[in-house]
Write an enzyme that holds these catalytic residues in place. Structure first.
Site, PDB file in Angstrom:
ATOM      1  N   HIS A  51       0.837  -1.217   0.000  1.00 42.51           N
ATOM      2  CA  HIS A  51       0.000   0.000   0.000  1.00 42.51           C
ATOM      3  C   HIS A  51       0.868   1.262   0.000  1.00 42.51           C
ATOM      4  O   HIS A  51       0.456   2.302   0.500  1.00 42.51           O
ATOM      5  CB  HIS A  51      -0.947   0.048   1.202  1.00 42.51           C
ATOM      6  CG  HIS A  51      -1.691  -1.226   1.428  1.00 42.51           C
ATOM      7  ND1 HIS A  51      -2.944  -1.461   0.933  1.00 42.51           N
ATOM      8  CD2 HIS A  51      -1.327  -2.358   2.084  1.00 42.51           C
ATOM      9  CE1 HIS A  51      -3.339  -2.677   1.284  1.00 42.51           C
ATOM     10  NE2 HIS A  51      -2.375  -3.248   1.975  1.00 42.51           N
TER      11      HIS A  51
ATOM     12  N   SER B 134      14.745  21.485 -15.992  1.00 40.37           N
ATOM     13  CA  SER B 134      13.537  22.259 -16.260  1.00 40.37           C
ATOM     14  C   SER B 134      13.942  23.540 -16.968  1.00 40.37           C
ATOM     15  O   SER B 134      15.033  24.074 -16.740  1.00 40.37           O
ATOM     16  CB  SER B 134      12.850  22.570 -14.934  1.00 40.37           C
ATOM     17  OG  SER B 134      12.080  23.740 -15.051  1.00 40.37           O
TER      18      SER B 134
ATOM     19  N   LYS C  51      15.805  21.805 -10.708  1.00 42.00           N
ATOM     20  CA  LYS C  51      15.187  20.518 -11.048  1.00 42.00           C
ATOM     21  C   LYS C  51      16.097  19.574 -11.832  1.00 42.00           C
ATOM     22  O   LYS C  51      16.841  19.980 -12.701  1.00 42.00           O
ATOM     23  CB  LYS C  51      13.919  20.753 -11.899  1.00 42.00           C
ATOM     24  CG  LYS C  51      12.812  21.476 -11.204  1.00 42.00           C
ATOM     25  CD  LYS C  51      11.950  20.604 -10.306  1.00 42.00           C
ATOM     26  CE  LYS C  51      11.260  19.469 -10.996  1.00 42.00           C
ATOM     27  NZ  LYS C  51       9.987  19.836 -11.597  1.00 42.00           N
TER      28      LYS C  51
ATOM     29  N   GLU D 153       9.740   8.216 -16.757  1.00 36.23           N
ATOM     30  CA  GLU D 153       8.398   8.773 -16.984  1.00 36.23           C
ATOM     31  C   GLU D 153       7.908   8.460 -18.394  1.00 36.23           C
ATOM     32  O   GLU D 153       6.760   8.074 -18.607  1.00 36.23           O
ATOM     33  CB  GLU D 153       8.417  10.299 -16.810  1.00 36.23           C
ATOM     34  CG  GLU D 153       8.560  10.762 -15.375  1.00 36.23           C
ATOM     35  CD  GLU D 153       8.693  12.275 -15.329  1.00 36.23           C
ATOM     36  OE1 GLU D 153       7.687  12.944 -15.089  1.00 36.23           O
ATOM     37  OE2 GLU D 153       9.813  12.783 -15.543  1.00 36.23           O
TER      38      GLU D 153
END
Ligand code: ARG
Length: 466
Positions: free
Chosen positions: A157, A278, A284, A291
């Site tokens: 979980h 970024s 970043k 992804e």
């Protein structure tokens, strides 16, 4: 506008919009080498069976060879009025070697021809994918071996559950990708069947030798039913299903890499060469590769659903709808291959933050199960031990302590079964190494699993060579 093979039957020329709409050349041109190889085998068979002369066969084969070299070198003009790759090659053959080219299509239809081309293409690509997946599994095993001492929380979980070896988690992915290899190998059995000689749908009146064509093209088996041969696309759907599952596995490992590289986890760092920044936020470093792999998974599912939908309810035998199979198939093959390749390159570049992982194991009561198991060994039934430790956890939360930070004096009011030895089994090392049931995370089990994987991979690699 060009001449069509069916001009005899038609009194009007094909509408230009129809030519554009029905053309598939931009997609199926990548089948050219299989189309030519199949045609050469077909010619040899026709000559062996005296359906055409040896002389005709040799000029056809010579002409086909030259077309292949021209396409290889980019010296071939594709034109959408010629519909597909089969018609392009045949029409060029006519230009190059003259009338004898008109004999090539004897005892053959584009319906069995395209089935053959796609099977040859997919056989090649499935083997390529298999080889690369084996290489990737080998990298996973190497990585697990070199990081055998790294411990992190195992999650259920997405909540910290019990400590595990990082290598154990990695070997879980090894198992998934091994099953993917099994599935591709199994699909290959049904891809590797030779359909040529089924002609349009009913077979042919010529005395062909299908076994001979199969032998020339290295197929172990010929298709049994001519109607099925030209209308079956199950072999593509099976491949796409295997590819989809394989992408599920890539998307799950990708999701973990995305999570683990966040500052919330801080478990891993992707190397600069495998991350992007970024355009606005200078701090970043984004995990774009996992992804994108996660995102591309949806694409491959789409390819599978497209094929299932195209084939659903089609009457036998060939229908033009089936021309739409190649776009999704090529897309899935390209996508899966790209994902495997990028993972092969990225995995060795992954940096593990061993301390952060260990730190996460020490907080969050990951030793609660072990404390309950301790009470069981002292005679308490497991359900009662569970409730007892639950109460201890509750009180530890209030005291802002971990279980191993409590004293014996604090534990005794919950059960008189607690003795000083309880603290021995609450350490991470003991928790891991006591889980030695087969398939569990104990170091010796994981080392054995790694050893077994090395043996299996070696065998699989030998089979490729054989
Ligand atoms: N381009 C077609 C396909 O990809 C080849 C078979 C065409 N057959 C036909 N009868 N129109 O399926």
């Amino acid at each position: 506008m060009s001449e069509k093979p069916w001009d005899g039957r038609f009194s009007e020329k094909t509408n230009r919009f129809v030519e554009i709409f029905t053309s598939s050349i931009n997609i199926d041109k990548r089948l050219y080498s299989y189309d030519i190889e199949g045609s050469i085998a077909h010619c040899k068979m026709l000559a062996k069976q005296s359906i055409i002369t040896e002389e005709d066969a040799s000029s056809l084969i010579h002409g086909l060879g030259k077309i292949k070299r021209d396409i290889d070198r980019g010296k071939f003009l594709f034109d959408d009025s010629l519909e597909d790759i089969h018609m392009h090659i045949e029409s060029r053959l006519l230009q190059d070697i003259g009338k004898v080219a008109q004999k090539l299509h004897t005892a053959r239809s584009r319906n069995d021809q395209i089935a053959l081309d796609v099977r040859m293409y997919l056989r090649y690509e499935t083997l390529y994918i298999l080889k690369n997946l084996v290489d990737f599994r080998e990298l996973i095993v190497d990585f697990a071996k070199t990081h055998i001492d790294v411990v992190l929380p195992g999650y259920t979980h997405l909540q910290r559950a019990q400590p595990i070896l990082l290598s154990h988690q990695l070997m879980a992915y090894y198992e998934m990708f091994s099953r993917d290899c099994d599935r591709f190998r199994d699909a290959l059995k049904r891809i590797n069947i030779m359909p040529l000689g089924s002609a349009a749908l009913a077979g042919t009146t010529y005395p062909i030798d299908r076994e001979y064509t199969a032998e020339l093209l290295d197929f172990p088996q010929i298709s049994a039913n001519s109607i099925d041969s030209v209308s079956d696309r199950d072999f593509i759907i099976e491949f796409l299903a295997a590819a989809s599952l394989c992408m599920v596995h890539f998307s799950r490992i990708s999701e973990e890499l995305v999570l683990w590289s966040s500052s919330e986890f801080g478990f891993i760092e992707l190397s600069d060469s495998f991350s992007t920044g970024s355009s606005i936020m200078p701090q970043k470093k984004n995990p774009d590769i996992p992804e994108l792999v996660r995102g591309k998974t949806g694409r491959v599912f789409g390819d599978l659903i497209a094929l299932l939908s195209i084939m659903k309810s089609l009457p036998l035998a060939y229908n033009r709808d089936m021309q739409e199979d190649k776009g999704p198939l090529f897309d899935a093959v390209d996508t899966l291959k790209a994902c495997i390749t990028i993972y092969i390159k990225m995995l060795p570049e992954l940096r593990i933050n061993k301390e952060a992982m260990f730190e996460a194991v020490s907080k969050g009561f990951l030793n609660a199960t072990d404390m309950a198991d301790y009470l069981v060994t002292k005679g308490m039934p497991f359900r009662l031990a569970h409730i007892c430790v639950g109460k201890i956890v509750n009180s530890a939360i209030n005291e802002n302590k971990e279980l191993h930070e409590m004293t014996l004096k604090e534990l005794r009011p919950f059960s008189s079964l607690f003795k000083e030895d309880v603290f021995d089994i609450l350490t991470t090392n003991r928790m891991i190494n006591r889980r030695e049931s087969f398939g569990g995370t104990a170091t010796k089990n994981v080392k054995a699993a790694i050893k077994q994987a090395e043996v299996d991979i070696k065998k699989e690699n030998e089979n490729f060579i054989a």
